[in-house]
Scaffold this active site. Structure first.
Site, mmCIF file in Angstrom:
data_model
loop_
_atom_site.group_PDB
_atom_site.id
_atom_site.type_symbol
_atom_site.label_atom_id
_atom_site.label_comp_id
_atom_site.label_asym_id
_atom_site.label_seq_id
_atom_site.Cartn_x
_atom_site.Cartn_y
_atom_site.Cartn_z
ATOM 1 N N ASP A 186 0.834 -1.202 0.000
ATOM 2 C CA ASP A 186 0.000 0.000 0.000
ATOM 3 C C ASP A 186 0.872 1.257 0.000
ATOM 4 O O ASP A 186 0.714 2.151 0.825
ATOM 5 C CB ASP A 186 -0.928 -0.012 1.221
ATOM 6 C CG ASP A 186 -2.037 1.031 1.125
ATOM 7 O OD1 ASP A 186 -2.298 1.520 -0.003
ATOM 8 O OD2 ASP A 186 -2.626 1.375 2.160
HETATM 9 MG MG MG Z 1 -1.807 4.343 5.936
#
Ligand code: MG
Ligand code: ADP
Length: 237
Positions: free
Chosen positions: A166
Site C-alpha cells: 500500500d
Molecule cells: Mg496508511
C-alpha cells in the site's frame, strides 16, 4: 524482544522501549484515562499518539477498508500467532530497521483470539514532528532533494526485498530534519525477485495523481521523474 502470552492473547514487545505490555495497553481508553493521549491521525481508522515513559507511541487497531470492511470490520481469520498481522508487521519493521530503511521502531504488538478469528493492535514509535506527503503538498511544493531521498528510501526497501502493498503518499512521512520515513506495513512481506517492484512505484504515482485531482496537491510530473531517477540510480548500486 519479550513475549507476554495467555491462552487467547499474544503480545510481543521491546522491553527497551516499553516497561510492560498487557492487552490493556492497546486500548485508547486506557491512555485517555491516564491523560496520555497526545494526538491522533486518521487513516482507515484512528491512530492514537500516546505518551509512554521513555518515548511517544502511535497506537493502531487493525481494520479493513472498503465495502468488505463495513461488514467484517476488524476480525481476521486466525492461522497461528506468528501469522497475525500485528506480529508480522512487528517483525517486518525490525527487519527493515536492520536493513537501514527509515521505518518507525515497533514497540509492542497484540493479537487476541476469538474462536476462529483474531483482532490485532500495534504500537510503533511516533515519528516526531513528521507530516505525511499529502498534508505537506497541500501547503507547499517539495525540493528535488526530498524527491530524491524518497526514491532512495524506496530503493532501500526494495533492496531488502520488501513489497509495500500500500505504497501511497499517506504512508510516506517527512520529519523536521527532512528525513524520509515509510510507514504502514500492514499485509506487507518479503518477496523474491523484482517483478513486483514496479507495481509499488506505479501505485505511488497513481496516489500522487489521485491527490492532485482530489486535493490539488502541489506536485508535477517532473517531481515524479526526479523520484524515479533517484530510485533507479540507487537500485543499480
Ligand atoms: Mg496508511
Ligand atoms: N509511527 C508513526 N509516527 C507518526 N505518525 C504516524 C505513525 N504511524 C501512523 N501515523 C499517522 O497515522 C496515519 C495512519 O496510520 P497508518 O499506519 O498509515 O494506518 P492506516 O492507513 O491503516 O490507517 C498515517 O497516515 C500517519 O499520519
Amino acid at each position: 524482544m519479550k513475549q507476554s502470552n495467555s491462552a487467547d492473547s499474544h503480545i510481543t514487545y521491546d522491553p527497551a522501549l516499553i516497561k510492560e505490555a498487557s492487552p490493556v495497553h492497546f486500548s485508547a481508553l486506557y491512555w485517555q484515562k491516564n491523560n496520555a493521549i497526545i494526538g491522533s491521525a486518521k487513516g482507515r481508522g484512528t491512530t492514537w499518539f500516546i505518551q509512554l515513559e521513555k518515548l511517544q507511541g502511535a497506537l493502531r487497531h487493525y481494520q479493513r477498508g472498503g465495502l468488505f470492511g463495513r461488514i467484517i470490520k476488524d476480525h481476521y481469520l486466525f492461522l497461528g500467532w506468528s501469522k497475525t498481522r500485528s506480529l508480522q508487521e512487528f517483525s517486518l519493521l525490525n527487519f527493515l530497521i536492520q536493513q537501514g530503511v527509515h521505518v518507525p521502531r515497533p514497540i509492542a504488538a497484540l493479537a487476541i483470539k476469538k474462536r476462529f478469528t483474531y483482532q490485532a493492535d500495534l504500537i510503533t514509535e511516533k515519528i516526531n514532528e513528521a507530516q505525511d506527503l499529502v498534508s505537506i503538498l497541500q501547503e507547499t511544493t517539495l525540493d528535488a532533494d526530498i524527491y530524491k531521498k524518497i526514491g532512495q528510501e524506496i530503493a532501500k526497501m526494495h533492496q531488502a526485498q520488501v513489497n509495500h502493498s500500500d505504497l501511497n503518499i499517506h504512508n510516506i512521512l517527512i520529519d523536521a530534519n527532512k528525513k524520509v520515513w515509510i510507514i504502514d506495513f500492514d499485509k506487507c512481506a518479503k518477496q523474491h525477485g523484482n517483478a513486483w517492484k514496479s507495481g509499488n512505484l506505479q501505485r505511488l504515482k497513481r496516489s500522487f495523481l489521485k491527490e492532485q485531482k482530489k486535493r490539488n496537491i502541489l506536485w508535477s510530473n517532473n517531481d515524479w521523474e526526479i523520484l524515479k531517477e533517484a530510485y533507479l540510480v540507487a537500485s543499480a548500486t
